[in-house]
Design a protein around this motif. Structure first.
Motif, PDB file in Angstrom:
ATOM      1  N   LEU A  93      38.619  51.493  36.490  1.00 19.22           N
ATOM      2  CA  LEU A  93      38.669  50.515  37.570  1.00 19.22           C
ATOM      3  C   LEU A  93      38.300  51.199  38.878  1.00 19.22           C
ATOM      4  N   ARG A 230      43.771  42.366  39.986  1.00 21.93           N
ATOM      5  CA  ARG A 230      44.872  43.217  40.392  1.00 21.93           C
ATOM      6  C   ARG A 230      45.240  42.946  41.847  1.00 21.93           C
ATOM      7  N   ASP A 290      42.091  42.692  36.333  1.00 19.66           N
ATOM      8  CA  ASP A 290      43.313  43.146  35.681  1.00 19.66           C
ATOM      9  C   ASP A 290      42.980  43.529  34.242  1.00 19.66           C
ATOM     10  N   LYS A 291      43.469  44.680  33.794  1.00 18.23           N
ATOM     11  CA  LYS A 291      43.184  45.158  32.447  1.00 18.23           C
ATOM     12  C   LYS A 291      44.485  45.573  31.774  1.00 18.23           C
ATOM     13  N   ASN A 293      45.286  48.050  29.927  1.00 15.80           N
ATOM     14  CA  ASN A 293      45.609  49.479  29.928  1.00 15.80           C
ATOM     15  C   ASN A 293      45.789  50.044  31.328  1.00 15.80           C
TER      16      ASN A 293
END
Length: 306
Positions: A93, A230, A290-291, A293
């Motif tokens: 990111l 995020r 947003d991920k 991990n």
């Protein structure tokens, strides 16, 4: 006393004495912090009076509600941001608007506006330079994000924040702006002033002993949130401030110092419906996706609410 002896002592004090259920994470943290503290006392030959003065200092700082000010002043909050940047980079990111510290002066529950808001209540209008700030919230795909939430707060001309400064009206210089269909936000306010730590406070007392000032440049805080993205915690600094790159809280970052245009054209003054020249800042926010991990973007901490 050798460090290995201290490790055994801490094991005995903290771990071996446990008789009931243990929160292993809390135990792990306490063992490390107490062990490091004991080793510092031994290595620096701290005397009992010095240790107790340190405890008294922390007690006073807590009573004055200054621990949230002490954390950025010692670089702790910036250090957490550095670690968060590294964690996001490891998760792939990158490329979003830089984060920077939240500080201790956010208040939840600010009035919500759509597209545009006026932040100031007009009480300092005579002495202040009007400010218009506008931009677009972009998502991870590079497209504008409608209905993103831009929470904004900043200080007045005295360097004080509403809610904490009871002389100000509720939510003065605080708003939540929902972006329009084109992902745009805009607000009218006043150009804020920087501020310093309370001169008689715990934080400044320690900074004085470290040979440091306690000043911050003029700045504006933001939380920016949108579905699937995020949360961004950041702030922009007002270019030209004498403390711009000498912030006691270490919050100044490249990419967060937008140009300030001082508008004197009478047609623009009339169009903005102000009665004197004003400042204008263009600034776009770029959010990260947003991920699963990725580390948590929401920091759980005590915050004021009104």
């Amino acid at each position: 006393m050798q460090h290995s002896d201290i490790d055994k002592l801490v094991q005995n004090f903290i771990v071996d004495t446990a008789k009931g259920p243990v929160d292993t994470r809390v135990q792990q943290v306490v063992v490390r912090l107490i062990g490091d503290l004991f080793k510092a006392i031994e290595d620096l030959d701290l005397q009992p009076s010095e240790v107790w003065k340190g405890i008294e200092f922390l007690s006073e700082a807590g009573a004055r509600h200054e621990l949230g000010l002490l954390a950025p002043g010692l670089g702790l909050e910036r250090f957490l941001d550095i670690r968060a940047d590294e964690a996001e980079a490891r998760a792939g990111l990158t490329g979003g608007t830089p984060r920077t510290i939240e500080g201790p002066l956010y208040v939840a529950g600010a009035p919500v506006s759509h597209g545009f808001a006026r932040l100031d209540d007009g009480t300092e209008e005579k002495d202040a330079e009007p400010l218009f700030m506008q931009g677009t919230v972009y998502g991870a795909d590079g497209k504008p994000v409608p209905n993103a939430m831009v929470e904004v707060w900043h200080a007045n001309l005295m360097g004080n924040y509403s809610f904490f400064d009871k002389s100000q009206s509720p939510f003065n210089l605080r708003r939540t702006i929902v972006t329009d269909d084109n992902g745009r936000y805009q607000f009218r306010s006043i150009v804020p002033m920087g501020y310093g730590c309370p001169p008689d406070g715990s934080t400044q007392q320690l900074l004085d002993k470290l040979g440091r000032h306690g000043r911050r440049p003029a700045h504006i805080h933001f939380f920016v949130t949108a579905s699937g993205h995020r949360k961004l915690t950041t702030q922009i600094n007002i270019d030209g401030d004498q403390y711009l790159w000498d912030d006691f809280a270490f919050a100044s970052r490249e990419g967060l110092v937008p140009a300030v245009t001082h508008v004197t054209d009478q047609k623009e003054i009339n169009r903005r419906e102000v009665d004197k020249p004003f400042a204008s800042i263009d600034f776009d926010f770029r959010l990260l996706a947003d991920k699963p991990n990725a580390p948590a973007a929401e920091v759980e901490r005590s915050r004021a609410a009104a």
